[in-house]
Structure formats: structure tokens, C-alpha cells
Design an enzyme around this catalytic site. Sequence first.
Site, PDB file in Angstrom:
ATOM      1  N   ASN A 142       0.905  -1.258  -0.095  1.00 55.13           N
ATOM      2  CA  ASN A 142      -0.188  -0.029   0.027  1.00 55.13           C
ATOM      3  C   ASN A 142       0.862   1.253  -0.149  1.00 55.13           C
ATOM      4  O   ASN A 142       0.660   2.129  -0.706  1.00 55.13           O
ATOM      5  CB  ASN A 142      -0.697  -0.027   1.175  1.00 55.13           C
ATOM      6  CG  ASN A 142      -2.392  -0.881   1.005  1.00 55.13           C
ATOM      7  OD1 ASN A 142      -2.637  -0.909  -0.056  1.00 55.13           O
ATOM      8  ND2 ASN A 142      -2.776  -1.442   2.092  1.00 55.13           N
TER       9      ASN A 142
ATOM     10  N   GLU B 240      -5.702  -7.746   5.398  1.00 57.02           N
ATOM     11  CA  GLU B 240      -5.289  -8.438   4.481  1.00 57.02           C
ATOM     12  C   GLU B 240      -5.305  -9.920   5.202  1.00 57.02           C
ATOM     13  O   GLU B 240      -4.578 -10.841   4.775  1.00 57.02           O
ATOM     14  CB  GLU B 240      -3.663  -8.045   4.292  1.00 57.02           C
ATOM     15  CG  GLU B 240      -2.733  -8.261   5.656  1.00 57.02           C
ATOM     16  CD  GLU B 240      -2.833  -7.037   6.618  1.00 57.02           C
ATOM     17  OE1 GLU B 240      -2.002  -6.896   7.130  1.00 57.02           O
ATOM     18  OE2 GLU B 240      -3.819  -6.308   6.314  1.00 57.02           O
TER      19      GLU B 240
END
Length: 345
Positions: free
Chosen positions: A214, A249
Site C-alpha cells: 500500500n 489482509e
Amino acid sequence: MEALLKHLVDITCQRDHTLLDSSVVSALHELVGASQVRVHEMFRFRDELFMRPRVWIKDGSVVSTDEDFSVDHNGEPLNNYPELVDSIKQRKSCIEEVSAAGDRTLWLPVWLNDKVSTCLEVTNPTPYDSGTLHMIEGILSVYRNYQNILDYSERDSLTGLLNRKTFDEKFSRLLSTATPEASPQDQEERRHKHTTGIGHWLAVVDIDHFKKVNDQFGHLYGDEVLILVANLLRSSFRAQDRVFRFGGEEFVVLLRSTTLADARKIFERFRSNVEQHEFPQVGKVTVSLGFASISAESPVVILGHADQALYYAKANGRNRVCYYDELVQSGELHSEVSNDTVEFF
């Protein structure tokens, strides 16, 4: 009319796919007088379409794959039913098939968003009159609408996997049907049997270094990684297994009715599939996985065991699969039972 209204009320009050399937099977069985009613799910495996029963009538009662572990429900190729294949290709909502014995089977594909993942099978020894067909069509429409509503509430909006709320419900049901209450000694014996016989398994999966993805590539590519990992999860596990996105995640897998050796192979295959996959822009991504046997212990304890194995995997190199009981037996993890419900590590 009163019986029809009663069943429609029962169908429309369900908030769970299995209970919805059970309601529609019960309605069709009683209202149509069908000798057999089954809800099948359709799935793709190695580029071939398969079909397997999800809920059906057995000895006059409605049962589901969540309750009946005595039958192999791996499914059979859809090509074994050419009439059904043709009806799907022609986008038909109903096709009647007459067997050599004279039984009449209605195949009712359920279309949602231009796809068919569910099909109803209604078998009757006598022909269906127009009134009966009209009633079946109405029940099917209500069932299809509520399936769509439940799909929206049970699934993660980004990946399409089942969500955390659905996990809580399905895991509790699996525990209640598969593992009756037992003493600590019985639990230990059952855990030992899992190493040699058939058992159920819970795995927690975490994408390694996802924060770096990210930070380096942005959340758009991070979301793409989540979607691609979710697709690899779907293709790596069987139709009777369940895959959930817990958030962020982290994912959870319920692996049913297999040996420890096969469970390890299945989890390793998934880990390898991710490692070998080329993620656009990002390149290589790996996952860590911890799993534990599903015993008569509480859901919190079982999930905690898998979580501990996951954190061990992440703390010892990542991109690996770790089994909780094996780590405890080797002395890598230590547990101390402080009361009946909590374990401290």
C-alpha cells in the site's frame, strides 16, 4: 392457499443461505408432493463445470452439507446432465426431463446477475399441471430475490468472499453439528485422531508485508492484490470448503473432511500458488498461514490456536505454513490453561 402463504412467510424470514435453501426445499416437497427436491450448487474446477447437492430431502427430513458428513459431496460433471446444460446455454429458467421409469424431473436454474451458481431439482412421479408449474415459478422468483439479498449481506464487497459475520454463523453451526461437547481428555483424544484420520481444519491466512504494498504502490494496487489473492483462494480449495475475508489482509479458511496430511498439502499448494503468481505492477507476493484442528473447544480457542501458528510463521521467515499442534509438541509454542475458556501463551 394457507399452506402456500405459510411457506412464503418461512422463506422470506430467513437470513442465512442454508436456512433459505432448507425453506424452499421444504416448501416444494410439501406443496408439490415431490418425491425428491434438491438444491445444487454449481462450480468450476480445472476449467470444467461441476454440480453438487447443497440441501436435499433424506428420510423425509431436510438435510444439508453442513449436517451430513457421511456422503461424498465433491460433485459430478455438469455434462452428465445434457438437458440441463442445454437449458443453461439457451438461458431457460425451467426444463422438464422424463426418466426411463417415468419420473419427471424439473431443472430450475437460478439466474443472478447473468450467472447460474444454483439449480433446483424437483422430481415427481406424475405430470405437472399448469397450476403447479405456476406455483413453482412463483416460489422460485421469491427464492431468487432473497438469494440476491443474502449474497449482498453475507459477502465482502471488495473480494466477493464470505465476510466475518458469515464466518461466525457458519463456524458455530459446523461446531454444533460436527463436535459434540466433550471432556478435556476426550478433546485431547479427538485431537490425536485428527493426525491420523479425517478431521476439519481452520486456517488463518495473512498477506506478507501488505503495508509495504500500500505504501509503495498505493491502495488501488493494494486492493488489486486482495482481489487476486481471493481468486487464488477460490481456485485452491474445494467446493465444500469455505473461504472468508476477515478484514484488511487477513483471510480464514474452513477445510472440511480431510486428513492432516492432505490438509497440509492443500494449504501448501495455496501458499505456492500465491508465491508463483505474478501480480501486476507489484510483482511477487507471499502469504503466511497458520492452521489448527477443529475440536470440541470453543470457537475463540480454535481461532486463537490458528492465529498463534500464523504469528509463529510470520515471526520465523514468513511465506510458510505452520500447524498449531505440531508447534506445541515440538516446544516451539507453550500453552498454559488458566481456566476452561482461556489459554495464555
